[in-house]
Write an enzyme that holds these catalytic residues in place. Sequence first.
Site, PDB file in Angstrom:
ATOM      1  N   GLN A  36       0.857  -1.205   0.000  1.00 26.04           N
ATOM      2  CA  GLN A  36       0.000   0.000   0.000  1.00 26.04           C
ATOM      3  C   GLN A  36       0.888   1.250   0.000  1.00 26.04           C
ATOM      4  OE1 GLN A  36      -3.197   0.946  -0.203  1.00 26.04           O
ATOM      5  NE2 GLN A  36      -4.013  -1.104  -0.474  1.00 26.04           N
ATOM      6  N   SER A  37       1.942   1.236  -0.809  1.00 25.80           N
ATOM      7  CA  SER A  37       2.928   2.316  -0.779  1.00 25.80           C
ATOM      8  C   SER A  37       2.386   3.629  -1.357  1.00 25.80           C
ATOM      9  CB  SER A  37       4.160   1.872  -1.570  1.00 25.80           C
ATOM     10  OG  SER A  37       4.986   2.968  -1.866  1.00 25.80           O
TER      11      SER A  37
END
Length: 333
Positions: A75-76
Site C-alpha cells: 500500500q505504498s
Amino acid sequence: MDLTRFPRRRYMQAATPIEKLERFSTVLGGPNIYMKRDDLLGLAGGGNKTRKLEFLLADALAKGADTVITCGAVQSNHCRLTAAAAAKEGLKCQLVLEERVPNSYDKNAAGNNLLFHILGVEEIHLVDGGADMMAQLNGLARQLRARGRRPYVIPGGGSNEIGSLGYVACAQEMLQQLFQMGLPLDCIVVTSGSAGTHAGILTGIRGQNVPIPVLGIGINRPKGPQREAVFGLCCRLARKLGLKTPPTKEEVIVFDDYIGAGYSRPTAEMVAAVRLMARTEAILLDPVYTGKALAGLIDLIEKNYFSSTQNILFLHTGGSTALHAYSDLFLKG
Ligand SMILES: *Cc1c(COP(=O)(O)O)cnc(C)c1O
C-alpha cells in the site's frame, strides 16, 4: 543554500499551508500545535513523495529515461505518487512491491493499490518480505534495458540525496512562512521512514543556521539503525549542497516507541490518533505513518516532554488514501 542549480519539475501550485490546530491543542491541554499540510501537495492524493519526485523526475528526464521503476510496500504512497508523476511526464512506470506482512498483497485492494491501476502502472512485480529491494530494482532495470527501454531507478521512498532535496526545499519554504507569520517554533515533529524527509528537513534548516530541534518518530526500524540511516543521508545531502558541516549525529533525534508490532501493523494508539485528528480538525491522517507519528506526539505531550507555552509543528506527510485499505480498523468503535 542555492537549490536553483538542481533540475526540478513542479508538482505544486503554491506553498502548502501552516495551520494552527486550535481544537486539537485545546483537547490535549499542552503546547500550541501547528501543522504543515504536505498532505495537500500536488499529484494524485498528495503527500511527501511529491516533493522528492520534483527533483527525481527532473533527473530522470535529464537522463533521457522512458520508464521509471521503484519499490515499496503493498500500500505504498511512494509507489502511488511515482506512478502519478510518471503519468504526468508521459513516462511508463513499473513497481516492485514487497509483501512485508505475509499474505498482505490483495490484487483487488482499494487504497493506493487501486490507484496504481487507475494511474496506468505498466507492471507490478511482487516479492517476498525481506528481499533486497535495490537488487530487485537493478535486476528489473537490466531486463528493461535488454528490451531497449531506458529505465530510471528510484530507490524506496525516493530517499537518496536527489529526492531529499525536496525536503531541503520544504525547510526553506517553511522558514519563510514562519518568518511571515511571526511564529517562533520550539520543535518540528516528522515521521521518520526511509529517512529522506527527516534528513532533508534537518539538513535544510541547519543549512540556514536555524537551531530548531527536529524529532523523528520511527515507524519501521529501531532507533539505532534509523539514526544511522538519517545521519548518513544528511552527510550525503550536505555534500551535494556544498555545506561546510552536516548536522551532527546528536541532532538526529529518533523515537522508536510507537512502531508497535512492526511496519504497517496497526496500534490502538494510532487508531485513536487518527480519530482524534479527524474529530477535532477534520484532517485525515494515515494508518502506517502519520497516525503512528501523531500517537507519538500525543504521548510525548502527555509525558510533559514539551512545556504548555511552546510552539510545535507537526509535518503532515500525507497518506490518507491508505485508510481505504484499512477500513476494518475504523468501522468499529
Ligand atoms: C513515505 C512516507 C513517510 C515517511 O517519509 P520518509 O521520507 O520515507 O522517511 C511519512 N508519511 C507518509 C504518508 C509517507 O508516505
